[in-house]
Design a protein around this motif. Structure first.
Motif, PDB file in Angstrom:
ATOM      1  N   ALA A  81       0.704  -1.212   0.158  1.00 53.06           N
ATOM      2  CA  ALA A  81       0.459   0.395  -0.278  1.00 53.06           C
ATOM      3  C   ALA A  81       1.024   1.220   0.082  1.00 53.06           C
ATOM      4  O   ALA A  81       0.712   2.605  -0.712  1.00 53.06           O
ATOM      5  CB  ALA A  81      -0.272   0.257   1.462  1.00 53.06           C
ATOM      6  N   SER A  82       1.698   1.223   0.674  1.00 53.49           N
ATOM      7  CA  SER A  82       2.331   2.191   0.663  1.00 53.49           C
ATOM      8  C   SER A  82       3.450   2.863  -0.739  1.00 53.49           C
ATOM      9  O   SER A  82       3.701   3.378  -0.756  1.00 53.49           O
ATOM     10  CB  SER A  82       3.799   2.455   1.933  1.00 53.49           C
ATOM     11  OG  SER A  82       4.977   1.415   1.888  1.00 53.49           O
ATOM     12  N   ARG A 161       9.930   1.629  10.161  1.00 55.06           N
ATOM     13  CA  ARG A 161      11.601   2.669   9.536  1.00 55.06           C
ATOM     14  C   ARG A 161      11.129   2.767   8.283  1.00 55.06           C
ATOM     15  O   ARG A 161      11.518   3.549   7.573  1.00 55.06           O
ATOM     16  CB  ARG A 161      12.274   2.170   9.884  1.00 55.06           C
ATOM     17  CG  ARG A 161      12.161   2.832  11.461  1.00 55.06           C
ATOM     18  CD  ARG A 161      14.139   2.829  12.106  1.00 55.06           C
ATOM     19  NE  ARG A 161      14.345   3.115  12.886  1.00 55.06           N
ATOM     20  CZ  ARG A 161      14.464   2.016  13.867  1.00 55.06           C
ATOM     21  NH1 ARG A 161      15.260   1.403  13.273  1.00 55.06           N
ATOM     22  NH2 ARG A 161      14.771   3.029  15.576  1.00 55.06           N
ATOM     23  N   ARG A 162      10.960   1.702   7.152  1.00 55.10           N
ATOM     24  CA  ARG A 162      11.191   1.701   5.962  1.00 55.10           C
ATOM     25  C   ARG A 162       9.466   2.384   5.344  1.00 55.10           C
ATOM     26  O   ARG A 162       9.627   3.385   4.809  1.00 55.10           O
ATOM     27  CB  ARG A 162      10.804   0.463   4.768  1.00 55.10           C
ATOM     28  CG  ARG A 162      11.206   0.474   3.194  1.00 55.10           C
ATOM     29  CD  ARG A 162      11.029  -1.026   2.801  1.00 55.10           C
ATOM     30  NE  ARG A 162      10.151  -1.489   3.544  1.00 55.10           N
ATOM     31  CZ  ARG A 162      10.402  -3.345   3.846  1.00 55.10           C
ATOM     32  NH1 ARG A 162      12.163  -3.221   4.275  1.00 55.10           N
ATOM     33  NH2 ARG A 162       9.366  -3.403   4.476  1.00 55.10           N
ATOM     34  N   ARG A 163       8.252   2.637   5.686  1.00 57.58           N
ATOM     35  CA  ARG A 163       7.157   2.864   5.873  1.00 57.58           C
ATOM     36  C   ARG A 163       6.617   4.589   6.070  1.00 57.58           C
ATOM     37  O   ARG A 163       6.459   4.986   5.850  1.00 57.58           O
ATOM     38  CB  ARG A 163       5.500   1.711   6.114  1.00 57.58           C
ATOM     39  CG  ARG A 163       4.804   2.078   5.487  1.00 57.58           C
ATOM     40  CD  ARG A 163       4.361   0.545   5.332  1.00 57.58           C
ATOM     41  NE  ARG A 163       3.739  -0.423   6.066  1.00 57.58           N
ATOM     42  CZ  ARG A 163       2.643  -0.014   7.058  1.00 57.58           C
ATOM     43  NH1 ARG A 163       1.672   1.045   6.460  1.00 57.58           N
ATOM     44  NH2 ARG A 163       1.833  -0.521   7.385  1.00 57.58           N
ATOM     45  N   ASP A 164       7.288   4.580   7.906  1.00 54.54           N
ATOM     46  CA  ASP A 164       7.151   5.684   7.768  1.00 54.54           C
ATOM     47  C   ASP A 164       8.431   6.874   6.711  1.00 54.54           C
ATOM     48  O   ASP A 164       7.580   7.595   6.522  1.00 54.54           O
ATOM     49  CB  ASP A 164       8.364   5.780   9.246  1.00 54.54           C
ATOM     50  CG  ASP A 164       7.536   5.978  10.398  1.00 54.54           C
ATOM     51  OD1 ASP A 164       6.390   5.107  10.210  1.00 54.54           O
ATOM     52  OD2 ASP A 164       7.836   5.153  11.139  1.00 54.54           O
ATOM     53  N   ALA A 165       9.611   5.798   6.170  1.00 57.04           N
ATOM     54  CA  ALA A 165      10.281   7.398   4.716  1.00 57.04           C
ATOM     55  C   ALA A 165       9.337   7.061   3.839  1.00 57.04           C
ATOM     56  O   ALA A 165       9.809   8.462   3.369  1.00 57.04           O
ATOM     57  CB  ALA A 165      11.702   6.227   4.695  1.00 57.04           C
ATOM     58  N   ARG A 166       9.483   6.009   3.808  1.00 58.23           N
ATOM     59  CA  ARG A 166       8.553   6.300   2.356  1.00 58.23           C
ATOM     60  C   ARG A 166       7.187   7.317   2.160  1.00 58.23           C
ATOM     61  O   ARG A 166       6.880   8.243   1.900  1.00 58.23           O
ATOM     62  CB  ARG A 166       7.863   4.941   1.844  1.00 58.23           C
ATOM     63  CG  ARG A 166       8.148   4.296   0.601  1.00 58.23           C
ATOM     64  CD  ARG A 166       8.048   3.042   0.035  1.00 58.23           C
ATOM     65  NE  ARG A 166       7.949   2.171  -0.072  1.00 58.23           N
ATOM     66  CZ  ARG A 166       8.146   0.304   0.525  1.00 58.23           C
ATOM     67  NH1 ARG A 166       7.096   0.139   1.186  1.00 58.23           N
ATOM     68  NH2 ARG A 166       9.087   0.227   0.572  1.00 58.23           N
ATOM     69  N   ASP A 167       6.297   7.152   3.445  1.00 52.85           N
ATOM     70  CA  ASP A 167       4.574   8.080   3.295  1.00 52.85           C
ATOM     71  C   ASP A 167       5.608   9.611   3.761  1.00 52.85           C
ATOM     72  O   ASP A 167       4.363  10.483   3.349  1.00 52.85           O
ATOM     73  CB  ASP A 167       4.131   8.035   4.945  1.00 52.85           C
ATOM     74  CG  ASP A 167       3.566   5.710   4.590  1.00 52.85           C
ATOM     75  OD1 ASP A 167       3.333   5.806   3.113  1.00 52.85           O
ATOM     76  OD2 ASP A 167       2.695   5.455   5.098  1.00 52.85           O
ATOM     77  N   SER A 168       6.251   9.349   4.384  1.00 52.42           N
ATOM     78  CA  SER A 168       6.883  11.074   4.591  1.00 52.42           C
ATOM     79  C   SER A 168       7.127  11.868   3.398  1.00 52.42           C
ATOM     80  O   SER A 168       7.156  12.902   3.179  1.00 52.42           O
ATOM     81  CB  SER A 168       7.474  11.232   6.017  1.00 52.42           C
ATOM     82  OG  SER A 168       7.863   9.781   6.342  1.00 52.42           O
ATOM     83  N   ALA A 171       6.225  12.781  -2.797  1.00 53.95           N
ATOM     84  CA  ALA A 171       5.897  14.255  -3.090  1.00 53.95           C
ATOM     85  C   ALA A 171       4.303  14.414  -2.791  1.00 53.95           C
ATOM     86  O   ALA A 171       4.237  15.433  -2.481  1.00 53.95           O
ATOM     87  CB  ALA A 171       5.986  14.241  -4.594  1.00 53.95           C
ATOM     88  N   THR A 172       3.955  13.433  -2.857  1.00 51.56           N
ATOM     89  CA  THR A 172       1.919  13.989  -3.109  1.00 51.56           C
ATOM     90  C   THR A 172       1.485  13.279  -1.737  1.00 51.56           C
ATOM     91  O   THR A 172       1.877  12.594  -1.335  1.00 51.56           O
ATOM     92  CB  THR A 172       1.156  13.040  -4.338  1.00 51.56           C
ATOM     93  OG1 THR A 172       2.035  13.739  -5.583  1.00 51.56           O
ATOM     94  CG2 THR A 172      -0.089  13.794  -4.446  1.00 51.56           C
ATOM     95  N   ALA A 173       1.233  14.406  -1.716  1.00 55.10           N
ATOM     96  CA  ALA A 173       0.490  14.235   0.527  1.00 55.10           C
ATOM     97  C   ALA A 173       0.952  13.315   1.097  1.00 55.10           C
ATOM     98  O   ALA A 173       1.084  12.327   1.795  1.00 55.10           O
ATOM     99  CB  ALA A 173      -0.710  13.868  -0.374  1.00 55.10           C
TER     100      ALA A 173
END
Ligand code: CDP
Length: 210
Positions: A81-82, A161-168, A171-173
């Motif tokens: 999902a991420s 940690r990987r998901r935090d990095a991807r989500d934050s 570029a979009t939202a």
């Protein structure tokens, strides 16, 4: 009334969102399930997650009333999902439906990453729920190891940690605390204490805007 609950993976926002909706008599939408469902549609058909066009098509076809939470929970769908949630066309395809859900009487609690910033910037109250990465990994590990006793805590921490990095960093939202959101750090709080703290913050916010 609309309440936005955002925050990183396993911060407790889902449980909190559900309880807040019950408490205030509102509808509840876990928006993470939308992105998980898009990812699941690709995984089930063996389509690579890098296929942004197929992800967009799956998002356009998604029926919000047919989200099977049991099938969508789990590590694989969360990580996938991420990846698909970073595609602007996927986010755009899901935006109207989320706004329509929020606007349907009597209102709703929506939890996710971009509710207070993009989906419902005019929400009556906004929470940004967080906790240390270690606390979140421990909670997620407890949840997942019931089904998979061999699962190592360290690999769950790595996922988080990987998901935090991807989500934050997308570029979009990207995931970020809205300027007018109240921060709720649930490190060291159990579910009941987190719920009480959330109610206190929301009540203070509702008094403030009256
Ligand atoms: O339950 P958990 O916190 O692990 O994740 P989730 O809320 O089900 O979200 C899964 C993934 O969907 C996140 O890692 C985000 O990439 C994405 N998501 C998003 O981009 N925007 C949202 N409003 C909700 C989820």
């Amino acid at each position: 009334m609309i309440i936005a609950v955002d925050g990183p993976a396993a911060s407790g926002k889902g449980t909190l969102g559900k309880r807040l909706a019950e408490h205030y008599g509102l509808n509840h939408l876990d928006t993470g399930l939308l992105y998980r469902a898009v990812a699941r549609a690709l995984l089930d058909k063996g389509i690579p997650l890098q296929d942004a066009h197929a992800a967009h098509e799956a998002a356009l076809r998604l029926d919000f009333s047919q989200l099977d939470e049991n099938r969508l929970r789990g590590r694989e769908a969360g990580d996938a999902a991420s990846i698909v949630s970073a595609y602007p066309a996927v986010r755009q395809a899901l935006l109207e439906g989320q706004r329509r859900f929020a606007a349907t009487p009597p209102g709703a609690v929506l939890d996710g990453r971009d509710i207070g910033t993009v989906v419902c910037p005019d929400a009556d109250a906004k929470l940004f729920v967080t906790a240390s990465a270690e606390t979140r990994a421990h909670r997620r590990w407890l949840e997942l190891s019931a089904q998979d006793p061999a699962l190592a805590y360290d690999s769950v921490l790595e996922d988080i940690r990987r998901r935090d990095a991807r989500d934050s960093e997308r570029a979009t939202a990207p995931m970020k605390q809205a300027e007018n959101a109240c921060l709720l750090d649930t490190t060291g709080l159990d579910k009941e204490a987190a719920f009480r703290a959330a109610i206190d913050l929301i009540e203070a916010e509702l008094r403030r805007i009256q």
